[in-house]
Design a protein around this motif. Structure first.
Motif, mmCIF file in Angstrom:
data_model
loop_
_atom_site.group_PDB
_atom_site.id
_atom_site.type_symbol
_atom_site.label_atom_id
_atom_site.label_comp_id
_atom_site.label_asym_id
_atom_site.label_seq_id
_atom_site.Cartn_x
_atom_site.Cartn_y
_atom_site.Cartn_z
ATOM 1 N N ASP A 198 0.638 -1.361 0.004
ATOM 2 C CA ASP A 198 0.113 -0.022 -0.035
ATOM 3 C C ASP A 198 0.977 1.267 -0.006
ATOM 4 O O ASP A 198 0.992 2.130 1.143
ATOM 5 C CB ASP A 198 -1.064 0.226 1.053
ATOM 6 N N ARG A 199 1.349 1.599 -1.345
ATOM 7 C CA ARG A 199 2.327 2.660 -1.450
ATOM 8 C C ARG A 199 1.469 4.037 -1.115
ATOM 9 O O ARG A 199 2.024 5.012 -0.274
ATOM 10 C CB ARG A 199 2.887 2.810 -2.672
ATOM 11 N N ALA A 200 0.382 3.909 -1.457
ATOM 12 C CA ALA A 200 -0.635 5.277 -1.367
ATOM 13 C C ALA A 200 -0.792 5.804 0.020
ATOM 14 O O ALA A 200 -0.676 6.931 0.509
ATOM 15 C CB ALA A 200 -2.010 5.094 -2.081
ATOM 16 N N LEU A 201 -0.802 4.670 0.916
ATOM 17 C CA LEU A 201 -1.154 4.798 2.416
ATOM 18 C C LEU A 201 0.153 5.277 3.077
ATOM 19 O O LEU A 201 0.108 6.403 3.773
ATOM 20 C CB LEU A 201 -1.771 3.607 3.018
ATOM 21 N N ALA A 202 1.390 4.692 2.790
ATOM 22 C CA ALA A 202 2.424 5.418 3.114
ATOM 23 C C ALA A 202 2.937 6.867 2.813
ATOM 24 O O ALA A 202 3.317 7.389 3.706
ATOM 25 C CB ALA A 202 3.623 4.309 2.637
ATOM 26 N N LEU A 203 2.705 7.015 1.682
ATOM 27 C CA LEU A 203 2.667 8.559 1.177
ATOM 28 C C LEU A 203 1.789 9.455 1.955
ATOM 29 O O LEU A 203 2.089 10.481 1.993
ATOM 30 C CB LEU A 203 2.995 8.532 -0.327
ATOM 31 N N ALA A 204 0.585 8.949 2.241
ATOM 32 C CA ALA A 204 -0.237 9.804 2.870
ATOM 33 C C ALA A 204 0.203 9.910 4.323
ATOM 34 O O ALA A 204 -0.058 11.099 4.872
ATOM 35 C CB ALA A 204 -1.717 9.057 3.084
ATOM 36 N N LEU A 205 0.709 8.977 4.895
ATOM 37 C CA LEU A 205 1.688 9.210 6.179
ATOM 38 C C LEU A 205 2.398 9.982 6.029
ATOM 39 O O LEU A 205 2.694 10.820 7.224
ATOM 40 C CB LEU A 205 1.716 7.760 6.726
ATOM 41 N N ALA A 206 3.177 9.890 5.320
ATOM 42 C CA ALA A 206 4.653 11.099 5.201
ATOM 43 C C ALA A 206 3.877 12.314 4.904
ATOM 44 O O ALA A 206 4.748 13.304 5.612
ATOM 45 C CB ALA A 206 5.192 10.518 3.692
ATOM 46 N N ALA A 207 2.994 12.504 4.077
ATOM 47 C CA ALA A 207 2.199 13.911 3.898
ATOM 48 C C ALA A 207 1.862 14.408 5.281
ATOM 49 O O ALA A 207 2.046 15.646 5.598
ATOM 50 C CB ALA A 207 1.318 13.988 3.077
ATOM 51 N N LEU A 208 1.356 13.659 6.096
ATOM 52 C CA LEU A 208 0.614 13.924 7.391
ATOM 53 C C LEU A 208 1.982 14.309 8.253
ATOM 54 O O LEU A 208 1.695 15.231 9.136
ATOM 55 C CB LEU A 208 -0.134 12.723 7.960
ATOM 56 N N THR A 209 3.007 13.651 8.371
ATOM 57 C CA THR A 209 4.098 13.904 9.328
ATOM 58 C C THR A 209 4.608 15.106 8.908
ATOM 59 O O THR A 209 5.208 16.116 9.513
ATOM 60 C CB THR A 209 5.122 12.573 9.222
ATOM 61 N N ALA A 210 4.785 15.336 7.647
ATOM 62 C CA ALA A 210 5.452 16.609 7.078
ATOM 63 C C ALA A 210 4.613 17.764 7.319
ATOM 64 O O ALA A 210 5.132 18.986 7.896
ATOM 65 C CB ALA A 210 5.598 16.637 5.512
ATOM 66 N N GLU A 211 3.233 17.687 7.526
ATOM 67 C CA GLU A 211 2.514 18.811 7.996
ATOM 68 C C GLU A 211 2.485 18.993 9.564
ATOM 69 O O GLU A 211 2.856 20.182 9.792
ATOM 70 C CB GLU A 211 1.144 18.358 7.697
ATOM 71 N N ALA A 212 2.781 17.967 10.034
ATOM 72 C CA ALA A 212 3.053 18.309 11.746
ATOM 73 C C ALA A 212 4.512 18.561 11.935
ATOM 74 O O ALA A 212 4.469 19.593 12.764
ATOM 75 C CB ALA A 212 2.958 16.602 12.404
ATOM 76 N N GLY A 213 5.449 18.214 10.896
ATOM 77 C CA GLY A 213 6.534 19.121 11.061
ATOM 78 C C GLY A 213 6.756 20.256 10.902
ATOM 79 O O GLY A 213 7.379 21.431 11.591
ATOM 80 N N ARG A 214 5.741 21.005 9.794
ATOM 81 C CA ARG A 214 5.540 22.487 9.483
ATOM 82 C C ARG A 214 4.884 23.105 10.711
ATOM 83 O O ARG A 214 5.294 24.092 11.119
ATOM 84 C CB ARG A 214 4.681 22.361 8.267
ATOM 85 N N LEU A 215 4.128 22.379 11.314
ATOM 86 C CA LEU A 215 3.414 22.971 12.661
ATOM 87 C C LEU A 215 4.672 23.202 13.751
ATOM 88 O O LEU A 215 4.445 24.287 14.467
ATOM 89 C CB LEU A 215 2.416 22.158 13.146
ATOM 90 N N ILE A 216 5.466 22.227 13.747
ATOM 91 C CA ILE A 216 6.596 22.263 14.647
ATOM 92 C C ILE A 216 7.503 23.406 14.348
ATOM 93 O O ILE A 216 7.778 24.277 15.520
ATOM 94 C CB ILE A 216 7.519 21.005 14.821
#
Length: 272
Positions: free
Chosen positions: A6-24
């Motif tokens: 499930d590549r799409a799910l892994a990349l969706a998780l990556a986008a979510l972690t990047a958004e959290a990183g921007r918030l940090i």
């Protein structure tokens, strides 16, 4: 729930972690003062706000999947044990973060029947992201600080054949006698300190060979990195050479000792 490949799910998780990183990064502009939790570990407003953001995002991405997250768990908020669940560390490497270093990460790992099947890591202050899914592969991306990497920007990554002598990664702030003895036993040559779960990512990219950890860690510290490393061709084993598993609710999701390898060392390796 994730399926193998499930590549799409892994990349969706990556986008979510990047958004959290921007918030940090945004919150940190006003300062990142830390305080101690009840267990003596540090926490900042960035940890707490990033976790809130991740929990909301994961509820939309994987509705109904329980989430065991570091800051919630420290307050006693832990879902009932389940075979399939998420592990979240909103800011792995808080000590490094408070000290102004760039080696901290945002971690999300998905567990199914004790095994990490998908995960993502993001290093906000380095502009680096990684994602992996079982049977699909692993990918990395380089991007501007605060940017959300597009799916097309991710490139495949893989572990390398082990170097002789192997290159080992160690913790910046936790180096136990058992880990040193292990590295001596396997004849590790170069030994580089690397912060947080970046150690898993560097092995996944083929930049090093082994990372032993005999001191205490929590499952949310390692699940995402383990998922990426396994998808890139690596393994995480107990010191006795058994698969390293997750879901130990009975011990508060505390890890035992482990060794992360770029390639399976085989039964004749001195892993014990």
């Amino acid at each position: 729930m994730a399926r193998p490949g499930d590549r799409a799910l892994a990349l969706a998780l990556a986008a979510l972690t990047a958004e959290a990183g921007r918030l940090i990064l945004e919150i940190a502009k006003a300062g990142a003062e830390g305080r101690l939790k009840g267990d003596g570990s540090p926490v900042t407003l960035c940890d707490e706000r990033a976790e809130e953001f991740l929990l909301e995002g994961l509820a939309g991405l994987l509705p109904g999947v329980p989430v065991v997250a570091e800051e919630s768990a420290s307050r006693g908020v832990v879902p009932a044990a389940a075979s399939d669940f998420l592990l979240v560390d909103p800011l792995d490497g808080t000590k490094e973060f408070i000290a102004g270093r760039d080696c901290y990460t945002v971690n999300v790992g998905l567990i199914a029947a004790g095994e990490p099947v998908a995960g993502a890591l993001h290093a906000p202050a380095q502009g680096r992201s990684w994602a992996g899914a079982a049977d699909a592969g692993a990918w990395g991306a380089r991007h501007d600080l605060g940017a959300i990497p597009a799916a097309a920007s991710f490139f495949p990554i893989a572990t390398r054949p082990p170097a002789v002598p192997p290159v080992a990664l160690t913790s910046h702030s936790h180096m136990e006698a058992e880990s040193l003895a292990f590295l001596d036993r396997i004849g590790a040559g170069e030994r580089r300190p690397v912060g947080s779960s970046l150690k898993f990512a560097e092995i996944a990219e083929g930049l090093a060979d082994v990372y032993p950890r005999f001191g205490p860690t929590m499952e949310w510290d390692t699940a995402a990195g383990h998922a990426v490393l396994a998808a890139a061709g690596g393994v995480v084993l107990t010191p006795g050479g058994q698969p390293f598993r997750y879901g130990h609710a009975e011990r508060g999701y505390r890890n035992g000792p482990f060794v992360a390898w770029g390639r399976d060392p085989g039964p004749d390796s001195p892993v014990g």
